[in-house]
Write a protein that holds these residues in place. Structure first.
Motif, PDB file in Angstrom:
ATOM      1  N   GLN A  85      -2.901  -5.265  -2.500  1.00  0.00           N
ATOM      2  CA  GLN A  85      -3.447  -4.705  -1.254  1.00  0.00           C
ATOM      3  C   GLN A  85      -4.088  -5.809  -0.408  1.00  0.00           C
ATOM      4  O   GLN A  85      -3.930  -5.838   0.817  1.00  0.00           O
ATOM      5  CB  GLN A  85      -4.494  -3.633  -1.606  1.00  0.00           C
ATOM      6  CG  GLN A  85      -4.913  -2.754  -0.449  1.00  0.00           C
ATOM      7  CD  GLN A  85      -3.934  -1.632  -0.195  1.00  0.00           C
ATOM      8  OE1 GLN A  85      -2.747  -1.764  -0.462  1.00  0.00           O
ATOM      9  NE2 GLN A  85      -4.417  -0.549   0.354  1.00  0.00           N
ATOM     10  N   LEU A  98       4.755  -5.692  -1.537  1.00  0.00           N
ATOM     11  CA  LEU A  98       4.971  -4.243  -1.612  1.00  0.00           C
ATOM     12  C   LEU A  98       5.470  -3.847  -3.002  1.00  0.00           C
ATOM     13  O   LEU A  98       5.069  -2.818  -3.544  1.00  0.00           O
ATOM     14  CB  LEU A  98       5.975  -3.805  -0.551  1.00  0.00           C
ATOM     15  CG  LEU A  98       5.465  -3.750   0.892  1.00  0.00           C
ATOM     16  CD1 LEU A  98       6.624  -3.568   1.860  1.00  0.00           C
ATOM     17  CD2 LEU A  98       4.461  -2.609   1.062  1.00  0.00           C
ATOM     18  N   ARG A 101       2.567  -3.841  -5.365  1.00  0.00           N
ATOM     19  CA  ARG A 101       1.731  -2.654  -5.169  1.00  0.00           C
ATOM     20  C   ARG A 101       2.431  -1.415  -5.711  1.00  0.00           C
ATOM     21  O   ARG A 101       1.809  -0.568  -6.361  1.00  0.00           O
ATOM     22  CB  ARG A 101       1.389  -2.473  -3.688  1.00  0.00           C
ATOM     23  CG  ARG A 101       0.422  -1.308  -3.445  1.00  0.00           C
ATOM     24  CD  ARG A 101      -0.073  -1.270  -2.018  1.00  0.00           C
ATOM     25  NE  ARG A 101       0.983  -0.849  -1.078  1.00  0.00           N
ATOM     26  CZ  ARG A 101       0.775  -0.716   0.235  1.00  0.00           C
ATOM     27  NH1 ARG A 101      -0.422  -0.987   0.757  1.00  0.00           N
ATOM     28  NH2 ARG A 101       1.760  -0.347   1.034  1.00  0.00           N
ATOM     29  N   ARG A 102       3.731  -1.320  -5.452  1.00  0.00           N
ATOM     30  CA  ARG A 102       4.495  -0.170  -5.940  1.00  0.00           C
ATOM     31  C   ARG A 102       4.458  -0.100  -7.467  1.00  0.00           C
ATOM     32  O   ARG A 102       4.258   0.959  -8.056  1.00  0.00           O
ATOM     33  CB  ARG A 102       5.929  -0.280  -5.428  1.00  0.00           C
ATOM     34  CG  ARG A 102       6.880   0.785  -5.959  1.00  0.00           C
ATOM     35  CD  ARG A 102       7.781   0.209  -7.018  1.00  0.00           C
ATOM     36  NE  ARG A 102       8.673   1.215  -7.554  1.00  0.00           N
ATOM     37  CZ  ARG A 102       9.221   1.147  -8.755  1.00  0.00           C
ATOM     38  NH1 ARG A 102       8.957   0.137  -9.560  1.00  0.00           N
ATOM     39  NH2 ARG A 102      10.025   2.089  -9.182  1.00  0.00           N
ATOM     40  N   ARG A 130       6.900   5.588  -1.021  1.00  0.00           N
ATOM     41  CA  ARG A 130       6.843   5.072   0.356  1.00  0.00           C
ATOM     42  C   ARG A 130       6.991   3.549   0.377  1.00  0.00           C
ATOM     43  O   ARG A 130       7.663   2.989   1.243  1.00  0.00           O
ATOM     44  CB  ARG A 130       5.530   5.495   1.027  1.00  0.00           C
ATOM     45  CG  ARG A 130       5.474   6.981   1.369  1.00  0.00           C
ATOM     46  CD  ARG A 130       4.309   7.297   2.295  1.00  0.00           C
ATOM     47  NE  ARG A 130       3.015   7.117   1.652  1.00  0.00           N
ATOM     48  CZ  ARG A 130       2.392   8.058   0.944  1.00  0.00           C
ATOM     49  NH1 ARG A 130       2.962   9.249   0.769  1.00  0.00           N
ATOM     50  NH2 ARG A 130       1.213   7.841   0.402  1.00  0.00           N
ATOM     51  N   ASP A 131       6.359   2.874  -0.601  1.00  0.00           N
ATOM     52  CA  ASP A 131       6.513   1.418  -0.686  1.00  0.00           C
ATOM     53  C   ASP A 131       7.967   1.040  -0.971  1.00  0.00           C
ATOM     54  O   ASP A 131       8.493   0.085  -0.400  1.00  0.00           O
ATOM     55  CB  ASP A 131       5.597   0.843  -1.771  1.00  0.00           C
ATOM     56  CG  ASP A 131       4.171   0.641  -1.279  1.00  0.00           C
ATOM     57  OD1 ASP A 131       3.932   0.770  -0.062  1.00  0.00           O
ATOM     58  OD2 ASP A 131       3.296   0.336  -2.114  1.00  0.00           O
ATOM     59  N   SER A 132       8.617   1.776  -1.868  1.00  0.00           N
ATOM     60  CA  SER A 132      10.018   1.497  -2.184  1.00  0.00           C
ATOM     61  C   SER A 132      10.899   1.669  -0.948  1.00  0.00           C
ATOM     62  O   SER A 132      11.810   0.866  -0.693  1.00  0.00           O
ATOM     63  CB  SER A 132      10.510   2.428  -3.304  1.00  0.00           C
ATOM     64  OG  SER A 132       9.874   2.138  -4.524  1.00  0.00           O
TER      65      SER A 132
END
Length: 298
Positions: A85, A98, A101-102, A130-132
Motif C-alpha cells: 500500500q 498491485l 497487495r493482491r 479488483r487488483d487482479s
C-alpha cells in the motif's frame, strides 16, 4: 542441497561480493543485501535490512515492493499489505505492487476464513479481485496475471469467469505450470469430469513431478466410478509425496470400494500415523478403519 540450490547459493555469494566491491553507497549495499537475503529465504534478516532502507528511501516504490515480498515469505500478510500500500502511494499503477497487495489480501482472507469470519474474508477477496482486474488492464498479454485473475474469480465464486481467465492464460502460455491443474479443479467442481481429467493429464505432461495433479485426477476418476485408475494415480501421488495423509486416506476408501479391505486398513492406519492431530479427516478415518477391520473379520 540439490545441485540447483548449490548453484543458486554460489551465484548469490558471487553477487554479494561484486556489490560490495563495486559500490561505496551504503544505501545501495543495504538494499542489495536485503534482496540477497530474500533469495536465501532468510526472511527475518531480509526484512530488517529492507525496513532500514525503506525508512531512508521512503519514496522508492521498489523498497516497499521488496519489503512486501519479504513479509509474504515470512507469513505476515498484514505487513506485506501495508508495504504494498505504501509503495502504491508513490507508484499507483504498478502491476508488481498491485500483485503484492493482491497476494496479501488473498492470504488475509484465508486466515479470516479459518477464524470463521467469512464476511470479512469475502470483502478482502473482492478487493483482491479488483487488483487482479487492474493488473490485466495494464498488461493483458501476461499469462501469469490472467492466472491470478482466475484464482481471484474462483475465490469469489465466479467459476465460469475463472475458467475463462485460465483459458486465456493458457492461450498466452500453453506450458505454464499449475494453470491446467487450476482449471481442472474448476471443471471437476462444475461436474465436467472429462474436461477435468484432460486438464490434469495435461498438467502431468507439463510437470510430471507434481503429485497434486495425480491426486486431483484420482478424485475425478473415483467420482466417476473408475476406482482402479484412481488407485493407480494415488500410488504415484504417494510416491511423490509420502507424507500427505489425504492421499493415503483416499486410497484407503478407493481400495475399500474394490473389496480390498486389508489394503484399505493399511492405508487408513498409515494416514492416521502421519497426519497431524488436527487433521480434519482424523475422526472419519478412525471410523472407517474400524469398519475395514470388521469386514476383514467376517
Amino acid at each position: 542441497l540439490t545441485p540447483g540450490e548449490n548453484r543458486l547459493r554460489t551465484q548469490i555469494e558471487k553477487n554479494r561480493n561484486e556489490i560490495r566491491n563495486r559500490s561505496r553507497d551504503q544505501m545501495t549495499l543495504l538494499f542489495a543485501e536485503g534482496i540477497l537475503l530474500f533469495a536465501e529465504e532468510k526472511y527475518d534478516q531480509a526484512a530488517e535490512k529492507l525496513e532500514q532502507y525503506a525508512e531512508k528511501m521512503i519514496s522508492n516504490p521498489w523498497a516497499w515492493l521488496w519489503l512486501a515480498n519479504v513479509n509474504l515469505g515470512r507469513d505476515n500478510p498484514e505487513k506485506a499489505f501495508q508495504a504494498a500500500q505504501k509503495g502504491l502511494e508513490y507508484r499507483p499503477w504498478n502491476p508488481t505492487l498491485l500483485s503484492a497487495r493482491r497476494n496479501s489480501l488473498m492470504i488475509k482472507a484465508d486466515l479470516l476464513d479459518q477464524k470463521g469470519d467469512q464476511e470479512k474474508a469475502a470483502t478482502l477477496r473482492q478487493a483482491a479481485l479488483r487488483d487482479s482486474e487492474l493488473m490485466i488492464k495494464m498488461a493483458d498479454s501476461d499469462a501469469q496475471l490472467w492466472s491470478s485473475l482466475a484464482q481471484s474469480r474462483a475465490k469469489t465464486g465466479d467459476i465460469p469467469g475463472a475458467i475463462k481467465a485460465y483459458t486465456k492464460a493458457l492461450s498466452l502460455d500453453p506450458e505454464m505450470k499449475g494453470t491446467r491443474k487450476g482449471r481442472g479443479v474448476l471443471y471437476a467442481r462444475s461436474g465436467d469430469n472429462e474436461k477435468a481429467i484432460e486438464d490434469f493429464s495435461g498438467e502431468i505432461r507439463i510437470d510430471p513431478a507434481d503429485g497434486g495433479a495425480y491426486f486431483n485426477r484420482a478424485l475425478v476418476y473415483a467420482n466417476s466410478g473408475r476406482f482402479d485408475l484412481a488407485i493407480a494415480d494415488l500410488e504415484i501421488s504417494i510416491q511423490k509425496n509420502p507424507t500427505f495423509p489425504d492421499a493415503w486416506g483416499f486410497r484407503a476408501q478407493c481400495r475399500a470400494k474394490t473389496g480390498d479391505f486389508l489394503g484399505a486398513l493399511q492405508d487408513a492406519e498409515e494416514a492416521l500415523k502421519i497426519a497431524p492431530q488436527e487433521w480434519k479427516y482424523r475422526a472419519v478415518m478412525k471410523q472407517e478403519a474400524e469398519a475395514y477391520r470388521k469386514e476383514i473379520d467376517k
